[in-house]
Design an enzyme around this catalytic site. Structure first.
Site, PDB file in Angstrom:
ATOM      1  N   GLU A 170      -0.306  -1.810   4.756  1.00  0.00           N
ATOM      2  CA  GLU A 170       0.888  -2.578   4.369  1.00  0.00           C
ATOM      3  C   GLU A 170       2.006  -2.495   5.403  1.00  0.00           C
ATOM      4  OE1 GLU A 170       2.086  -1.583   0.401  1.00  0.00           O
ATOM      5  OE2 GLU A 170       0.311  -2.490  -0.486  1.00  0.00           O
ATOM      6  N   GLU A 388      -6.380  -2.170  -2.503  1.00  0.00           N
ATOM      7  CA  GLU A 388      -5.532  -1.631  -3.575  1.00  0.00           C
ATOM      8  C   GLU A 388      -5.293  -2.696  -4.633  1.00  0.00           C
ATOM      9  OE1 GLU A 388      -1.733   0.252  -2.646  1.00  0.00           O
ATOM     10  OE2 GLU A 388      -2.586   1.090  -0.816  1.00  0.00           O
TER      11      GLU A 388
HETATM   12  C1  BGP Z   1       1.416   0.371  -2.197  1.00  0.00           C
HETATM   13  C2  BGP Z   1       1.112   1.572  -1.328  1.00  0.00           C
HETATM   14  C3  BGP Z   1       0.523   2.721  -2.073  1.00  0.00           C
HETATM   15  C4  BGP Z   1       1.081   2.930  -3.451  1.00  0.00           C
HETATM   16  C5  BGP Z   1       1.214   1.630  -4.238  1.00  0.00           C
HETATM   17  C6  BGP Z   1       1.967   1.792  -5.535  1.00  0.00           C
HETATM   18  O1  BGP Z   1       2.447  -0.360  -1.626  1.00  0.00           O
HETATM   19  O2  BGP Z   1       0.226   1.227  -0.301  1.00  0.00           O
HETATM   20  O3  BGP Z   1       0.618   3.871  -1.266  1.00  0.00           O
HETATM   21  O4  BGP Z   1       2.219   3.660  -3.400  1.00  0.00           O
HETATM   22  O5  BGP Z   1       1.878   0.644  -3.473  1.00  0.00           O
HETATM   23  O6  BGP Z   1       3.311   1.920  -5.265  1.00  0.00           O
HETATM   24  P1  BGP Z   1       4.336   2.683  -6.186  1.00  0.00           P
HETATM   25  O7  BGP Z   1       3.886   4.080  -6.253  1.00  0.00           O
HETATM   26  O8  BGP Z   1       5.640   2.513  -5.501  1.00  0.00           O
HETATM   27  O9  BGP Z   1       4.318   1.998  -7.492  1.00  0.00           O
END
Ligand code: BGP
Length: 489
Positions: A170, A388
């Site tokens: 990202e 993800e």
């Molecule tokens: C994405 C990241 C992850 C994870 C996920 C959820 O942007 O790649 O590392 O953090 O988001 O995010 P959050 O924990 O802020 O809800």
């Protein structure tokens, strides 16, 4: 497009789950690891939820065998994790730390032992602090050389054992949070610097891919991008144009560089007008053209909705005109009007009246997932690996010791159905990694916002026993994997 019957998932489909080093490992200074920019940033007061940091996290560094066993019991086909650069090169360059390397080698061996495909992310945000201090991190081309050095060590050591590699996680999110909104390290609020750093990262990404092709000819490599489709609020052509602007600004700005080796022209010219376009040399252009990913990693949470810019059509004050919060990483939008804000002449963001939101205000949009997969595949013609997708929620451990996360099952099920429809549409897909395997440290939301299939018994302030407890969704996913998604309707 309505389909009466959905195609089956390919038999090689990689049902997986994901994590990132800083969010799970802990052991922040164990076995010769150097500090990262996140080790420092989380210690700044007020930056993270209740001051949480990754010093211990869920102690995966010491419990990786137990975690991998849980993956194996679930039948997981792939596990995406990231390597902490500062474990391998404590100063970011130079001296290699054998103990750090051994940890990842052991992890990979453990995964391979159970037939779980390792998916290795080279950079999930934890830059070695030494590089930040010495070179100003991603604002300097010296960091590209350091990154190449780090990649070389991993390609050499793990190139034979790991087939799928992700370069940057990202890039759109960590550059905007880190250099524009100061909600991530290096804690900067300067749009010009953000675009310059982003360009340097594009070059590092390209160098890593070029080197990979030389050193790991049998592997596959690509970036993981946080993608969200952009909707126009209405059929007014000006709103549709605004959506195209937002799409190019939030998606093509990165994906075109990765896949076509050039920046989208309309956005680049807009940045030039604002005096914030990155400095691009002819050597840079040649390098970007040379590096071709083998697949695209897509992280999908949600997209965004926009209407015409407010210069040509000033906004009326109503609920719809509520601005996105600056912590929403997936659609860049100014929280307060910055003089350098390049979005202002292009579009304004709104809530989508058709979509519900999670407790953290992220829109829930499974159809947007199918759309995302379709759009990316149609534009770039590369196989897609979903690296993800998941739901952050407050889970409750009952007195019986259970976590009945039906809401997560429901969320994931809806998204997997849409992915199946995208496959039926013809999108070539490698696999799907849900975020996340275990509960883990949310960068800014501590342990309140959980994503895992496996509950980890700890809170922000109390590490408790860090016990792993499979949630109801763990057994649901086990079943999905066993049936290769046949039960997904
Ligand atoms: C994405 C990241 C992850 C994870 C996920 C959820 O942007 O790649 O590392 O953090 O988001 O995010 P959050 O924990 O802020 O809800």
């Amino acid at each position: 497009m309505y389909q009466e019957k959905l195609d089956a998932f390919p038999s090689s489909f990689l049902w997986g789950a994901a994590s990132a080093a800083y969010q799970i490992e802990g052991a922040y200074d164990t076995d010769g690891k150097g500090p990262s920019i996140w080790d420092e940033f989380t210690k700044i007061e007020g930056k993270t939820f209740e001051g949480t940091n990754g010093d211990v996290a869920i102690d995966h560094y010491n419990r990786y065998k137990e975690d991998v066993k849980l993956m194996a019991d679930m039948g997981l086909k792939a596990y995406r994790f990231s390597v902490s650069w500062a474990r391998i090169l404590p100063d970011g360059e130079g001296r290699v730390n054998e103990e750090g390397l051994a940890f990842y080698e052991n992890l990979v061996d453990e995964l391979n032992k159970y037939g779980i495909e390792p998916v290795l992310t080279l950079y999930h945000w934890d830059l070695p602090l030494a590089l930040q201090e010495k070179y100003n991190g991603w604002e300097s081309r010296e960091t590209i050389s350091a990154f190449k050095e780090y990649c070389k060590v991993l390609y050499e050591r793990l190139g034979e054992k790991v087939r799928y590699w992700v370069t940057f996680n990202e890039q759109n999110v960590f550059t905007s949070m880190g250099y524009r909104w100061a909600t991530h390290p290096p804690n900067v609020t300067d749009t010009k610097r953000m675009f310059e750093a982003n360009h340097i990262i594009n070059l590092a990404n390209a160098e890593a891919i070029v080197l990979f092709k030389e050193m790991v000819p049998n592997g596959k490599i690509g970036p993981s991008f946080g993608y969200g489709p952009v909707y126009p609020l209405t059929a007014d052509p000006s709103d549709v144009l605004a959506a195209e602007n937002a799409h190019e600004f939030s998606n093509s700005w990165w994906l075109d560089v990765y896949c076509k080796g050039r920046y989208p022209v309309a956005v680049f010219k807009q940045l030039e007008r604002k005096g914030i376009a990155p400095t691009v040399t002819s050597e840079d252009k040649a390098l970007l053209k040379k590096a071709k990913p083998d697949f695209l990693g897509i992280n999908y949470y949600h997209g965004g909705t926009v209407k015409q810019n407010k210069i040509e059509k000033p906004a009326q004050e109503n609920e719809q005109d509520k601005k996105f919060s600056s912590t929403d990483p997936y659609l860049m939008q100014p929280k307060e009007e910055q003089s350098q804000s390049p979005e202002i002449p292009m579009y304004q963001s709104l809530d989508n009246p058709y979509l519900e939101k999670t407790e953290w205000g992220w829109e829930i949009d499974p159809v947007g997932f199918r759309l995302a997969l379709r759009q990316v595949y149609a534009r770039y013609d590369l196989p897609i690996f979903v690296t993800e997708n998941g739901l952050g929620a407050k889970d409750v451990l009952t007195e019986e010791g259970e976590i009945n996360d039906d809401y997560r099952i429901d969320y994931l099920n809806q998204h997997v159905v849409e992915m199946k429809k995208a496959i039926t549409d013809g999108v070539e897909m490698i696999g799907y990694c849900a975020w996340s395997f275990t509960d883990l440290l949310s960068w800014l939301n501590g342990y309140k916002k959980r994503y895992g299939f496996v509950f980890v018994n700890r809170t922000e302030q109390d590490e408790k026993d860090l016990k792993r407890i499979p949630k109801k969704s763990y057994f649901w996913y086990k079943d999905v994997i066993e049936q290769n998604g046949e039960n997904i309707k």
